[in-house]
Scaffold this motif. Structure first.
Motif, PDB file in Angstrom:
ATOM      1  N   LEU A  58      -5.625   6.150   0.461  1.00 59.05           N
ATOM      2  CA  LEU A  58      -6.476   5.173   1.116  1.00 59.05           C
ATOM      3  C   LEU A  58      -7.873   5.730   1.376  1.00 59.05           C
ATOM      4  O   LEU A  58      -8.093   6.947   1.357  1.00 59.05           O
ATOM      5  CB  LEU A  58      -5.858   4.734   2.455  1.00 59.05           C
ATOM      6  CG  LEU A  58      -4.426   4.208   2.444  1.00 59.05           C
ATOM      7  CD1 LEU A  58      -4.022   3.808   3.855  1.00 59.05           C
ATOM      8  CD2 LEU A  58      -4.280   3.044   1.481  1.00 59.05           C
ATOM      9  N   LEU A 117     -13.606  -0.423   7.587  1.00 56.56           N
ATOM     10  CA  LEU A 117     -12.471  -0.823   6.762  1.00 56.56           C
ATOM     11  C   LEU A 117     -11.507   0.319   6.493  1.00 56.56           C
ATOM     12  O   LEU A 117     -11.866   1.502   6.566  1.00 56.56           O
ATOM     13  CB  LEU A 117     -12.970  -1.341   5.400  1.00 56.56           C
ATOM     14  CG  LEU A 117     -13.983  -2.495   5.385  1.00 56.56           C
ATOM     15  CD1 LEU A 117     -14.539  -2.671   3.982  1.00 56.56           C
ATOM     16  CD2 LEU A 117     -13.338  -3.773   5.888  1.00 56.56           C
ATOM     17  N   TYR A 170      -8.720   0.764   3.107  1.00 56.16           N
ATOM     18  CA  TYR A 170      -8.274   0.063   1.903  1.00 56.16           C
ATOM     19  C   TYR A 170      -7.781   1.092   0.882  1.00 56.16           C
ATOM     20  O   TYR A 170      -8.126   2.286   0.947  1.00 56.16           O
ATOM     21  CB  TYR A 170      -9.412  -0.778   1.309  1.00 56.16           C
ATOM     22  CG  TYR A 170     -10.666  -0.006   0.993  1.00 56.16           C
ATOM     23  CD1 TYR A 170     -10.867   0.584  -0.257  1.00 56.16           C
ATOM     24  CD2 TYR A 170     -11.676   0.136   1.942  1.00 56.16           C
ATOM     25  CE1 TYR A 170     -12.021   1.284  -0.547  1.00 56.16           C
ATOM     26  CE2 TYR A 170     -12.826   0.837   1.673  1.00 56.16           C
ATOM     27  CZ  TYR A 170     -13.001   1.404   0.417  1.00 56.16           C
ATOM     28  OH  TYR A 170     -14.147   2.115   0.139  1.00 56.16           O
ATOM     29  N   GLU A 228     -12.717  -3.755  -2.113  1.00 53.09           N
ATOM     30  CA  GLU A 228     -12.756  -3.763  -0.664  1.00 53.09           C
ATOM     31  C   GLU A 228     -12.321  -5.110  -0.088  1.00 53.09           C
ATOM     32  O   GLU A 228     -12.021  -5.220   1.095  1.00 53.09           O
ATOM     33  CB  GLU A 228     -14.181  -3.426  -0.171  1.00 53.09           C
ATOM     34  CG  GLU A 228     -14.579  -1.990  -0.456  1.00 53.09           C
ATOM     35  CD  GLU A 228     -15.921  -1.628   0.152  1.00 53.09           C
ATOM     36  OE1 GLU A 228     -16.425  -2.412   0.982  1.00 53.09           O
ATOM     37  OE2 GLU A 228     -16.466  -0.559  -0.192  1.00 53.09           O
ATOM     38  N   SER A 229     -12.273  -6.120  -0.929  1.00 52.17           N
ATOM     39  CA  SER A 229     -11.835  -7.437  -0.463  1.00 52.17           C
ATOM     40  C   SER A 229     -10.385  -7.432  -0.010  1.00 52.17           C
ATOM     41  O   SER A 229      -9.948  -8.301   0.741  1.00 52.17           O
ATOM     42  CB  SER A 229     -12.024  -8.479  -1.564  1.00 52.17           C
ATOM     43  OG  SER A 229     -11.289  -8.110  -2.728  1.00 52.17           O
ATOM     44  N   SER A 230      -9.633  -6.430  -0.462  1.00 55.62           N
ATOM     45  CA  SER A 230      -8.227  -6.320  -0.049  1.00 55.62           C
ATOM     46  C   SER A 230      -8.069  -5.453   1.198  1.00 55.62           C
ATOM     47  O   SER A 230      -6.943  -5.160   1.612  1.00 55.62           O
ATOM     48  CB  SER A 230      -7.396  -5.730  -1.187  1.00 55.62           C
ATOM     49  OG  SER A 230      -7.811  -4.391  -1.466  1.00 55.62           O
ATOM     50  N   ALA A 231      -9.188  -5.036   1.805  1.00 56.56           N
ATOM     51  CA  ALA A 231      -9.148  -4.083   2.908  1.00 56.56           C
ATOM     52  C   ALA A 231      -8.724  -4.733   4.215  1.00 56.56           C
ATOM     53  O   ALA A 231      -8.800  -5.947   4.394  1.00 56.56           O
ATOM     54  CB  ALA A 231     -10.527  -3.442   3.076  1.00 56.56           C
ATOM     55  N   LEU A 232      -8.305  -3.877   5.144  1.00 57.52           N
ATOM     56  CA  LEU A 232      -8.075  -4.283   6.523  1.00 57.52           C
ATOM     57  C   LEU A 232      -9.321  -3.951   7.327  1.00 57.52           C
ATOM     58  O   LEU A 232      -9.880  -2.861   7.215  1.00 57.52           O
ATOM     59  CB  LEU A 232      -6.871  -3.544   7.111  1.00 57.52           C
ATOM     60  CG  LEU A 232      -5.493  -3.829   6.512  1.00 57.52           C
ATOM     61  CD1 LEU A 232      -4.453  -2.939   7.181  1.00 57.52           C
ATOM     62  CD2 LEU A 232      -5.136  -5.299   6.680  1.00 57.52           C
ATOM     63  N   SER A 233      -9.750  -4.901   8.146  1.00 58.40           N
ATOM     64  CA  SER A 233     -10.949  -4.679   8.966  1.00 58.40           C
ATOM     65  C   SER A 233     -10.599  -3.887  10.208  1.00 58.40           C
ATOM     66  O   SER A 233      -9.620  -4.165  10.892  1.00 58.40           O
ATOM     67  CB  SER A 233     -11.569  -6.020   9.354  1.00 58.40           C
ATOM     68  OG  SER A 233     -12.651  -5.802  10.255  1.00 58.40           O
ATOM     69  N   GLU A 249      -9.409   0.328  -5.261  1.00 54.69           N
ATOM     70  CA  GLU A 249      -9.221  -1.118  -5.250  1.00 54.69           C
ATOM     71  C   GLU A 249     -10.417  -1.806  -4.598  1.00 54.69           C
ATOM     72  O   GLU A 249     -11.235  -1.170  -3.933  1.00 54.69           O
ATOM     73  CB  GLU A 249      -7.926  -1.496  -4.519  1.00 54.69           C
ATOM     74  CG  GLU A 249      -6.681  -0.976  -5.207  1.00 54.69           C
ATOM     75  CD  GLU A 249      -5.409  -1.522  -4.584  1.00 54.69           C
ATOM     76  OE1 GLU A 249      -5.494  -2.496  -3.798  1.00 54.69           O
ATOM     77  OE2 GLU A 249      -4.331  -0.985  -4.885  1.00 54.69           O
ATOM     78  N   TRP A 275       0.814  -1.217   0.000  1.00 51.73           N
ATOM     79  CA  TRP A 275       0.000   0.000   0.000  1.00 51.73           C
ATOM     80  C   TRP A 275       0.852   1.273   0.000  1.00 51.73           C
ATOM     81  O   TRP A 275       0.326   2.374  -0.084  1.00 51.73           O
ATOM     82  CB  TRP A 275      -0.899   0.038   1.225  1.00 51.73           C
ATOM     83  CG  TRP A 275      -2.019  -0.970   1.210  1.00 51.73           C
ATOM     84  CD1 TRP A 275      -2.184  -2.013   0.345  1.00 51.73           C
ATOM     85  CD2 TRP A 275      -3.120  -1.017   2.122  1.00 51.73           C
ATOM     86  NE1 TRP A 275      -3.305  -2.719   0.663  1.00 51.73           N
ATOM     87  CE2 TRP A 275      -3.917  -2.146   1.747  1.00 51.73           C
ATOM     88  CE3 TRP A 275      -3.512  -0.266   3.212  1.00 51.73           C
ATOM     89  CZ2 TRP A 275      -5.084  -2.484   2.433  1.00 51.73           C
ATOM     90  CZ3 TRP A 275      -4.665  -0.600   3.892  1.00 51.73           C
ATOM     91  CH2 TRP A 275      -5.454  -1.708   3.508  1.00 51.73           C
TER      92      TRP A 275
END
Length: 948
Positions: free
Chosen positions: A193, A263, A265, A271-276, A269, A188
């Motif tokens: 972000l 999230l 991210y 959102e599946s690549s995001a940090l929770s 990109e 990243w």
């Protein structure tokens, strides 16, 4: 000798058969338990079992090791006595009407919102508090800084969809800081972000690494802040959020879709690549004294909690908790190490205490502690003596104070008090008496002594055995409950826990569960609306929240009235007395609103009221300006007269109030320039369509009021001139109309949307609870009303299902009603309508009106008495082929008991309470009988009199 003796035997045998038949009608169904019962303790408030005496209410969780008894006292509310009506509002009434006549609805709503709504309560100084919170008053250092030491902060899982109150911080409002971190992935670096924090209530100031990157003051908007690559750094990054919450739910509430996480991210990109960021955040309360938020009306409040702690009782066997509707006693039992422990709970009306009796099968086995607590910020517990604790509290942003005493009486053993707990050891049996009182005297006077009710209650039980207190409670309760019984079939499933029966009801034959539901509704009404108390509110008398849904007030455009639909028919007429008492008080405040807002005589009530008897329009001009609340409440006064034939009540209590309401509408109705009809405006059709001229519901209710006033004046031989005036106005009111889709029109114009599935079916008021539209006299309108209900659909919230059950009963379609009963008696899972584990109605959330509407609807399937006819089994569902009912009441002053088999009437007995003519109908047969006061009349299934 032989013939007379033989005749005597025949006569004796007939009398025996008759007596047996009467007994069969009166006796409870063999094996019908009339209990709610469960194999597990309550995990949630809506699992707990309710008890009450009209003034005091409690919810029993029944945990073996840790017991919670949450309790209420009916007069503990926020707010204070004040003027709710707006001086000078009536000046704008002509302009609002004219805008509506010109089709300028939005302009009319805007003017009404600014000039016509009721007066809000006082506001605190928001600007000063806001500046102090932003200046970090009360803090050492700056929590947004990267190097701030938060090691001693507590943690909270975020988001909390129902606010941080649901995370154990009920009553918390103010300025709260939250902090967390995230590690920047290597991939990243150099990317912008998105920080998605969901919805935050009410206002946030969000920092990343000490820099303010966003702020919003919109509780309904998701926070999606952009971070430039320069805002973040390799490794650990710090997020700090100052949340300012002024009222109700606070904090990170996330999104309606609770599976959606908070999230961070890379911009652009997936959102599946995001940090929770949905995890435990650290938090610190900076200040919990925000300025008061202006409110239109007050909220019903919880009082406190009684906590019992039983060491070593976490592992049990043979656990059972129950609520016995026959005695209004809840009971919990279980075994620990071979010893059976039993608890009984009830709320006594004669002695005004919440009683908890604890016993064990082995002497000296009771070792536990009892303590008091309260969700109110301003509360404290003190020791009075070794057997007594006291809880004192004050409502925030209000004038009411409360006191609660807890007295412990033991059989053997030792008792000692320290701090906020009483410790009991080695006792054989223990009785706890819990009391509560406030300084409320009436809606204008708060000069009372909150401890007085506590002292009186403890004096009342002093020297009495537990058995004596229990017996007095049961005797007083049963004089109401035992007036009615219902059997809809053999109770073959009473060996199944109530929560399991609820899950299975829609898919199995369990008619006795519907009968249990009727009796549960009666139990709830007795428990929340005894004579001499305040009426049942939106949650009856039970509430555990400082900011309950809709304030747990009295919503008068359906919900309050629905609470009392079962009262007359299900032989609980005395339970309506609190409603009549409130109507008297509303008449007084409603006169003020009628004058200030409409420059009219009489009295008016809009769509909500509270403990302080506010009658002015509230909330929004799109739905708050609805004028027929008083007229609808007057319908209950007239119904009470129809059921009881009590002319003294009509003369001294009902008619003066009805007349006053009629005087208001005599002044309020105006001529529609397009049709020439008299119409009601401004108003609305609850709770949709906005501010309009001439909603059908208003006209139906006003006609009902005028007609009832005319009849009352005739009965009392008074006010002929007024009756003549009302008769003339009655004929000029805009009539019910059938629209282009064959539907009953909801508005003056033919603009109904057949795809509209709104929960309110307001324009069907004239079918039920009114009777202007019926099969006997207005069949075409009845067909149109039925078509409207078909368009609206079956799916609904809990209370709306209750209304529709009654409507389909009036349409005489019992099987359709039964389908809705199955929907009402289905688990309220995943936020849907139906019933909770304890059979409370789910709007959702909990509203008690569905319980009462459903109970009344089931009775309406079995008997109807509108149109001066008593209809037997007018809409019997095929699922109720066999049954009997005793003590059901009909208009005209009659009480009936009857039975049926294979869907056919078997026998009926009529008790005439006041004498007079009785018209009885079963199928196509109509029987006219003249009755004498106090006499009973019996007929077979062909309506032939049983002669002896």
């Amino acid at each position: 000798m032989t013939i007379p003796y033989f005749s005597y035997l025949i006569s004796w045998f007939k009398k025996l058969v008759l007596a047996t038949g009467v007994l069969a009608l009166c006796a409870p169904v063999k094996g019908q338990d009339l209990k709610l019962w469960y194999k597990d303790p309550a995990a949630r408030w809506t699992d707990a079992l309710p008890i009450g005496n009209g003034r005091l209410g409690a919810m029993i969780f029944a945990g073996p090791g840790q017991e919670r008894i949450q309790f209420n006292e009916e007069t503990l509310w926020t707010g204070e006595p004040r003027v709710y009506s707006r001086e000078g509002a009536s000046k704008y009434l002509p302009e609002i009407r004219q805008l509506l006549f010109e089709g300028k609805q939005k302009e009319a709503e805007a003017l009404a919102a600014e000039k016509f709504m009721g007066v809000l309560s006082g506001a605190g100084n928001k600007d000063v508090w806001f500046k102090e919170m932003r200046a970090l008053k009360g803090l050492t250092g700056n929590p947004s800084a990267v190097n701030y030491d938060d090691s001693k902060w507590k943690e909270m899982i975020v988001p909390t969809p129902e606010g941080w109150e649901a995370a154990g911080w009920q009553g918390l409002d103010g300025a709260i800081w939250f902090r967390t971190t995230f590690e920047l992935p290597e991939s990243w670096k150099g990317k912008n972000l998105v920080l998605d924090l969901g919805k935050i209530r009410d206002q946030d100031f969000t920092y990343v690494n000490g820099k303010l990157i966003g702020s919003m003051d919109d509780a309904g908007a998701g926070r999606q802040y952009k971070l430039s690559a320069s805002d973040v750094k390799p490794g650990k990054n710090y997020i700090a959020v100052q949340v300012l919450n002024y009222f109700d739910k606070g904090g990170f509430v996330g999104y309606k879709d609770t599976s959606r996480k908070l999230l961070v991210y890379p911009e652009g990109e997936q959102e599946s690549s995001a940090l929770s960021l949905s995890k435990a955040w650290k938090f610190l309360v900076q200040n919990d004294e925000p300025p008061a938020v202006p409110r239109f009306q007050a909220d019903y409040q919880p009082f406190g909690d009684l906590f019992l702690n039983f060491p070593g009782h976490d592992k049990t066997s043979d656990y059972r908790r129950e609520l016995d509707l026959r005695t209004a006693v809840s009971r919990t039992s279980y075994k620990v190490n071979g010893v059976t422990f039993t608890r009984e709970y009830f709320v006594s009306q004669p002695d005004q205490v919440i009683a908890v009796h604890i016993s064990a099968s082995k002497p000296g086995s009771l070792h536990f502690s009892a303590g008091l607590g309260s969700p109110h910020k301003y509360s404290s517990v003190r020791k009075i003596d070794n057997q007594t604790l006291a809880l004192s509290l004050k409502v925030r942003n209000g004038v009411l104070k409360g006191e609660s005493y807890l007295r412990v009486v033991t059989s053997k053993g030792k008792v000692s008090a320290s701090g906020n707990k009483i410790n009991i050891s080695g006792a054989d049996a223990v009785t706890l008496y819990l009391t509560a009182g406030t300084n409320y005297k009436n809606y204008k006077d708060v000069s009372g002594d909150p401890s007085l009710a506590c002292k009186k209650a403890l004096a009342s039980v002093s020297g009495k055995t537990y058995g004596a207190v229990r017996n007095a409670h049961v005797k007083e309760y049963q004089k109401y409950f035992n007036t009615f019984s219902i059997n809809l079939g053999k109770d073959t499933r009473d060996n199944i826990p109530t929560d399991e029966r609820l899950k299975q009801f829609a898919s199995v034959s369990d008619p006795s569960f519907a009968a249990l539901y009727v009796q549960y509704g009666r139990y709830l009404l007795i428990s929340s609306s005894r004579p001499g108390t305040r009426p049942a509110n939106l949650q009856g008398i039970w509430n555990d929240l400082l900011t309950p849904p809709w304030g747990s007030k009295y919503t008068t455009n359906i919900n309050l009235e629905m609470n009392y639909w079962p009262a007359e028919m299900l032989n609980l007429s005395p339970m309506a007395q609190p409603l009549f008492d409130m109507i008297d008080e509303l008449r007084s405040t409603g006169r003020q609103t009628a004058k200030m807002h409409y420059n009219a005589p009489g009295w008016v009530l809009h769509h909500n009221t509270d403990l302080w008897r506010g009658t002015a329009p509230i909330n929004s001009s799109t739905h708050g300006i609805w004028v027929t609340g008083a007229a609808w409440l007057c319908h209950h006064l007239w119904e009470h007269y129809l059921y009881t034939q009590d002319k003294e009540f009509l003369k001294n209590r009902a008619y003066p109030v009805m007349k006053d309401a009629a005087l208001f509408f005599n002044s309020f109705l105006v001529k529609d320039p397009r049709t020439g009809w008299l119409i009601s405006t401004p108003s609305n059709s609850p709770e949709q369509g906005g501010l309009v001229a001439g909603p059908a519901m208003d006209h139906q209710i006003i006609r009902d009021l005028f007609r009832n006033c005319i009849q009352a004046a005739s009965v009392l031989q008074t006010d002929k001139s007024l009756a003549d005036t009302l008769q003339q106005k009655y004929k000029q009111i805009a009539p019910n109309q059938v629209g282009k889709y064959g539907q009953l029109q909801e508005w003056l114009e033919d603009k109904d949307d057949t795809t509209n599935k709104h929960r309110h079916v307001s324009h069907l008021w004239a079918v039920y609870p009114g009777n202007e539209i019926n099969w006997e006299h207005t069949a075409d309108l009845m067909k149109a009303a039925r078509q409207s209900l078909i368009y609206r659909g079956d799916a609904a919230t809990g209370w709306s299902l209750g209304w529709k059950i009654n409507l389909w009963a009036r349409f005489r379609e019992g099987d359709h009603s039964y389908n809705l009963i199955k929907m009402l008696l289905s688990p309220a899972e995943n936020g849907g309508a139906g019933s909770y584990v304890n059979l409370f109605d789910a709007h959702p959330p909990f509203q008690i009106d569905g319980n009462f509407g459903g109970a009344a609807g089931i009775a309406e399937l079995l008997l109807q008495s509108q149109n001066e006819l008593i209809d037997l089994l007018p809409a019997l569902p095929s699922s109720f082929p066999d049954g009997d009912v005793k003590g059901i009441c009909a208009r005209g002053g009659f009480e009936l008991s009857f039975s049926w088999n294979a869907g056919k009437l078997n026998r009926v007995e009529i008790l005439s309470k006041e004498g007079g003519s009785c018209s009885l109908r079963y199928g196509q047969k109509i029987l006219q009988i003249k009755t004498a006061k106090g006499e009973r009349y019996q007929f077979d299934g062909e309506l032939k009199k049983i002669q002896f």
